[in-house]
Design an enzyme around this catalytic site. Sequence first.
Site: not given
Length: 142
Positions: A65, A98
């Site tokens: 977006c 991570h």
Amino acid sequence: MHIAIGSDHAGFRLKEQLKEHLLATGHTVEDKGTFSDDSTDYPDYAHAVARDVAEKKVDLGIVICGSGNGVNITANKHHGVRSGLAWNVEVAEVIRQHNDANVLALPARFISTEEAIAITEVFLKTDFEGGRHQRRVAAIEQ
């Protein structure tokens, strides 16, 4: 890799360019819309991508977006989805290593097509490191 992709009107052109790149590099793509640059609501497309990821119908998802924030927030409402907003390749790498992100959120109004392609390539090629990060990712689901 099988990838679901979706965007609102602000991300439509970037989605189309990114989809073309993904197909050209051998990926299969589930396009969840939108299909024009007419004004529309980003949650519709972010939910569609996130559902496919959560239900394991695809390997990974990409949502786009204007700022990347709306689609990112929406995708993260789905159990089993870890969407990360990336505006450069370093962030894309870390959200995979991570956070084991399985959805990439992109800010169409703040990055070029070339940057989006580079970010996406790093996202797709980077593996989750596990180890100490596994405990943290597991805690997200609680």
